[in-house]
Design a protein around this motif. Sequence first.
Motif, mmCIF file in Angstrom:
data_model
loop_
_atom_site.group_PDB
_atom_site.id
_atom_site.type_symbol
_atom_site.label_atom_id
_atom_site.label_comp_id
_atom_site.label_asym_id
_atom_site.label_seq_id
_atom_site.Cartn_x
_atom_site.Cartn_y
_atom_site.Cartn_z
ATOM 1 N N GLU A 1 -16.439 -2.305 -10.293
ATOM 2 C CA GLU A 1 -17.019 -3.306 -11.906
ATOM 3 C C GLU A 1 -16.938 -2.630 -13.031
ATOM 4 O OE1 GLU A 1 -19.595 -6.977 -9.181
ATOM 5 O OE2 GLU A 1 -20.081 -4.534 -9.252
ATOM 6 N N LEU A 2 -18.015 -1.245 -13.293
ATOM 7 C CA LEU A 2 -17.574 -0.660 -13.845
ATOM 8 C C LEU A 2 -17.310 1.042 -13.707
ATOM 9 C CD1 LEU A 2 -18.392 -1.520 -17.073
ATOM 10 C CD2 LEU A 2 -21.229 -1.513 -16.190
ATOM 11 N N PRO A 3 -16.564 1.328 -13.575
ATOM 12 C CA PRO A 3 -16.437 2.299 -13.491
ATOM 13 C C PRO A 3 -16.889 3.508 -14.624
ATOM 14 C CG PRO A 3 -13.816 1.132 -14.099
ATOM 15 C CD PRO A 3 -15.074 0.610 -14.504
ATOM 16 N N GLY A 4 -17.498 4.457 -14.069
ATOM 17 C CA GLY A 4 -18.576 5.323 -14.802
ATOM 18 C C GLY A 4 -19.841 4.808 -15.667
ATOM 19 N N PHE A 5 -20.160 3.829 -15.313
ATOM 20 C CA PHE A 5 -21.472 3.261 -15.151
ATOM 21 C C PHE A 5 -22.991 4.208 -15.118
ATOM 22 C CE2 PHE A 5 -25.059 0.653 -14.584
ATOM 23 C CZ PHE A 5 -26.054 0.729 -15.987
ATOM 24 N N ARG A 6 -22.745 4.162 -13.581
ATOM 25 C CA ARG A 6 -24.138 5.020 -13.009
ATOM 26 C C ARG A 6 -23.940 6.331 -13.236
ATOM 27 N NH1 ARG A 6 -26.141 5.161 -6.970
ATOM 28 N NH2 ARG A 6 -27.369 6.991 -6.797
ATOM 29 N N SER A 7 -23.245 7.798 -13.550
ATOM 30 C CA SER A 7 -23.029 8.350 -13.753
ATOM 31 C C SER A 7 -23.165 8.659 -15.780
ATOM 32 C CB SER A 7 -21.883 9.378 -13.843
ATOM 33 O OG SER A 7 -20.510 8.720 -14.981
#
Length: 384
Positions: A137-143
């Motif tokens: 859904e949203l690559p790289g968001f969590r990091s």
Amino acid sequence: MTIPLLDLRLASDPNQKQALLDLLKDCLFNVGFLYIKGHGVPEETISDLSEKLPSLFDIANSSKSRLSKSNSPHFLGYSGFAEEVTLGQQDLREQFDYATELPVIYDKDDNEIHEGKDFSKLYWWLRGPNQWPTEEELPGFRSALESYHNALADLSYRFLHLVEEAFDIPLGTFDQIFGIDTSRQVSDSITSSTSYSQTSSRKTYLPSQHRIKLVKYPATNDEVGQGVGPHKDSSGLLTFLHQVGQEKGLEVLDKDGNWIAANPIPGTFVVNFANPFEAATDGAVKATVHRVVAPTERDRYSIPFFMGLPPNLTVSEIRSCVPEAVRKMRRDEDGQEATENAVSSFLDPRWDNLGESQLRKWIRSHKDVGRKWYGDEVVDYYIQ
Ligand SMILES: O=C(O)CCC(=O)C(=O)O
Ligand SMILES: [Fe+2]
């Protein structure tokens, strides 16, 4: 009146440090808010998160429902447009609430023994995991969010060390309440010449839960509206606000009752003092009243970081970190009665633990989530 801009790099220049501390004192005791630059948070850490906000708010409605705050007894996740109310009026914004990623430690069965009106341990349920969009859904968001969180937590400890110096109390006085060893930051970046007090072993606290809000204020197409109504922050001790891009709208209330625009300045954070800070200082440092006027032409995004406090910390414990000389400043100015009134509006003795005032705050702003997870009796108790 202009809002002071403090360059934190001056802290490491022996010739300029005192001037920085004097300005900080003026912000604490007279002005009530400030911008900071030279804060040490890398530009990419800020832009990596900021640039994902439009896509975050554009994820499918089904994803937003999956991440809804109503799924979370910790009040973490998505709240839709105009779902929150400030001063009886809807706030024209949507938001995602995140926090320090923590495991659930609250055990409902253990707390069944608290019958009747004793809800005094329920606030432990505020601690728990975030709701994350998937990598697809949203690559790289969590990091990006986790890096931002860690950098801002670090900044908040460093900034608090400067506050200690402005209060003329030993460096590290507040460290004991954060349950982690912040002495590293002291030696790394504030100063190496000043000694700091050893943490005392009288009471230990679990690491704080810091909170981060990701906010979108959609353009209202010329209608004047309330992005968020006038309020004081109460989710922690200090707030560090990043205003994304150049959209204006944030306003702060000065001592004379005038609204002052706090427009975005690239490379800075706006720092606010929150309700627990006002309580800790007996009102010598007042919590900043601020609001956002909804943008008319372009969407506005912002990222406030709220420096958390341990939920089982009591007001009297945090007050004991602040010297009498600081706390009596307000009394000298306004008299004893005014002090008590100012502080009691936030901290009723019925909820002396900061965790309880936090739970009360969350329940009052999201009653539906409160009813679902905590039940009607608890909600009715806190909204009375
Ligand atoms: O969006 C902003 O600039 C401020 C937001 C704010 O004050 C809050 O969420 O507490
Ligand atoms: Fe705020």
